[in-house]
Design a protein around this motif. Structure first.
Motif, PDB file in Angstrom:
ATOM      1  N   LEU A  80       0.855  -1.185   0.000  1.00 58.47           N
ATOM      2  CA  LEU A  80       0.000   0.000   0.000  1.00 58.47           C
ATOM      3  C   LEU A  80       0.894   1.240   0.000  1.00 58.47           C
ATOM      4  N   PHE A  81       0.567   2.167  -0.872  1.00 58.40           N
ATOM      5  CA  PHE A  81       1.346   3.396  -0.991  1.00 58.40           C
ATOM      6  C   PHE A  81       0.406   4.580  -0.907  1.00 58.40           C
ATOM      7  N   GLY A  82       0.939   5.719  -0.493  1.00 58.11           N
ATOM      8  CA  GLY A  82       0.079   6.878  -0.386  1.00 58.11           C
ATOM      9  C   GLY A  82       0.860   8.169  -0.454  1.00 58.11           C
ATOM     10  N   ASP A  83       0.202   9.212  -0.903  1.00 58.42           N
ATOM     11  CA  ASP A  83       0.827  10.534  -0.948  1.00 58.42           C
ATOM     12  C   ASP A  83       0.719  11.186   0.417  1.00 58.42           C
ATOM     13  N   VAL A  84       1.867  11.595   0.948  1.00 63.26           N
ATOM     14  CA  VAL A  84       1.915  12.216   2.273  1.00 63.26           C
ATOM     15  C   VAL A  84       2.666  13.544   2.178  1.00 63.26           C
ATOM     16  N   GLU A  85       2.101  14.564   2.830  1.00 66.66           N
ATOM     17  CA  GLU A  85       2.774  15.858   2.873  1.00 66.66           C
ATOM     18  C   GLU A  85       3.765  15.866   4.030  1.00 66.66           C
ATOM     19  N   ARG A  86       5.010  16.178   3.732  1.00 64.50           N
ATOM     20  CA  ARG A  86       6.073  16.231   4.755  1.00 64.50           C
ATOM     21  C   ARG A  86       6.901  17.494   4.555  1.00 64.50           C
ATOM     22  N   TYR A  87       7.609  17.909   5.599  1.00 62.56           N
ATOM     23  CA  TYR A  87       8.553  19.019   5.443  1.00 62.56           C
ATOM     24  C   TYR A  87       9.693  18.593   4.519  1.00 62.56           C
ATOM     25  N   ALA A  88      10.109  19.517   3.667  1.00 61.05           N
ATOM     26  CA  ALA A  88      11.161  19.225   2.696  1.00 61.05           C
ATOM     27  C   ALA A  88      12.505  19.026   3.375  1.00 61.05           C
ATOM     28  N   SER A  89      12.691  19.723   4.489  1.00 59.17           N
ATOM     29  CA  SER A  89      13.979  19.723   5.157  1.00 59.17           C
ATOM     30  C   SER A  89      13.755  19.750   6.671  1.00 59.17           C
ATOM     31  N   VAL A  90      14.543  18.983   7.391  1.00 57.76           N
ATOM     32  CA  VAL A  90      14.394  18.943   8.849  1.00 57.76           C
ATOM     33  C   VAL A  90      15.762  18.980   9.536  1.00 57.76           C
ATOM     34  N   ILE A  91      15.727  19.355  10.802  1.00 56.91           N
ATOM     35  CA  ILE A  91      16.912  19.241  11.651  1.00 56.91           C
ATOM     36  C   ILE A  91      16.562  18.217  12.724  1.00 56.91           C
ATOM     37  N   VAL A  92      17.344  17.148  12.802  1.00 53.19           N
ATOM     38  CA  VAL A  92      17.060  16.084  13.766  1.00 53.19           C
ATOM     39  C   VAL A  92      18.162  16.020  14.819  1.00 53.19           C
ATOM     40  N   LYS A  93      17.719  15.977  16.072  1.00 52.74           N
ATOM     41  CA  LYS A  93      18.625  15.750  17.201  1.00 52.74           C
ATOM     42  C   LYS A  93      18.399  14.329  17.668  1.00 52.74           C
ATOM     43  N   TYR A  94      19.474  13.608  17.946  1.00 50.90           N
ATOM     44  CA  TYR A  94      19.341  12.214  18.378  1.00 50.90           C
ATOM     45  C   TYR A  94      20.602  11.790  19.117  1.00 50.90           C
ATOM     46  N   GLN A  95      20.602  10.567  19.595  1.00 49.51           N
ATOM     47  CA  GLN A  95      21.799   9.993  20.191  1.00 49.51           C
ATOM     48  C   GLN A  95      22.235   8.800  19.360  1.00 49.51           C
ATOM     49  N   ASP A  96      23.546   8.566  19.317  1.00 44.59           N
ATOM     50  CA  ASP A  96      24.019   7.373  18.624  1.00 44.59           C
ATOM     51  C   ASP A  96      24.036   6.201  19.610  1.00 44.59           C
ATOM     52  N   MET A  97      24.506   5.056  19.160  1.00 44.18           N
ATOM     53  CA  MET A  97      24.397   3.856  20.005  1.00 44.18           C
ATOM     54  C   MET A  97      25.296   3.914  21.243  1.00 44.18           C
ATOM     55  N   HIS A  98      26.216   4.895  21.270  1.00 41.64           N
ATOM     56  CA  HIS A  98      27.044   5.091  22.463  1.00 41.64           C
ATOM     57  C   HIS A  98      26.455   6.138  23.402  1.00 41.64           C
ATOM     58  N   GLY A  99      25.349   6.738  22.986  1.00 41.86           N
ATOM     59  CA  GLY A  99      24.707   7.758  23.806  1.00 41.86           C
ATOM     60  C   GLY A  99      25.150   9.169  23.461  1.00 41.86           C
ATOM     61  N   LYS A 100      26.078   9.272  22.492  1.00 39.98           N
ATOM     62  CA  LYS A 100      26.584  10.593  22.093  1.00 39.98           C
ATOM     63  C   LYS A 100      25.500  11.384  21.367  1.00 39.98           C
TER      64      LYS A 100
END
Ligand code: CO
Length: 156
Positions: free
Chosen positions: A94-114
């Motif tokens: 199943l596929f569908g058209d979804v509106e999303r932001y063209a560009s984002v800034i993501v904050k996250y941690q890596d597998m070491h917690g950094k």
């Protein structure tokens, strides 16, 4: 490798728990998610999709390489949005058209917690928004403007 669960399973509707322990078990989980992602030929895979309700997703957009995003939080980078076709390993064929932001800034941690920060656009930006939705119990079919069956089932 793990089995990917399908829409209708209540785990996919739950808000996933933050990761607080960055240990060997987490590395093992990330490695398993990586194998599962590649085996399924996916762009992204969220932990709830393998029945683990934790705030983790993995992604490889084919350009910037593999990355594990733990406790991710994104915000739009500008107002521009794009409507494009999307699918999901938990919603087969199943596929569908979804509106999303063209560009984002993501904050996250890596597998070491950094702690890390990344700017993303294109497919990766779409993937980050889609996968973060999984961590909040939201599937793309709830946001899609239109839905259609995939080419594989459209052969008649
Ligand atoms: Co998905």
């Amino acid at each position: 490798m793990s089995e990917i669960i399908i829409a209708g399973n209540p785990i996919l509707k739950a808000v996933a728990e933050p990761v607080t322990v960055f240990d060997k078990k987490l590395k093992f989980l990330i490695n398993d998610m990586k194998k599962t992602l590649y085996e399924a030929n996916g762009v992204g895979l969220a932990a709830p999709q393998i029945a683990i309700s934790k705030r983790i997703f993995v992604a490889d957009d084919g350009e910037s390489g593999f990355e594990a995003y733990i406790n991710p939080e994104w915000k739009p980078d500008g107002d521009e949005t794009i409507i494009d076709s999307e699918g999901c390993l938990s919603v087969p064929n199943l596929f569908g058209d979804v509106e999303r932001y063209a560009s984002v800034i993501v904050k996250y941690q890596d597998m070491h917690g950094k702690r890390k920060v990344k700017k993303a656009s294109g497919l990766l930006a779409r993937c980050i928004q889609h996968e973060t939705d999984h961590l909040n119990g939201i599937l793309f079919i709830e946001k899609a403007i239109s839905l259609h069956k995939g080419p594989k089932t459209d052969e008649e």
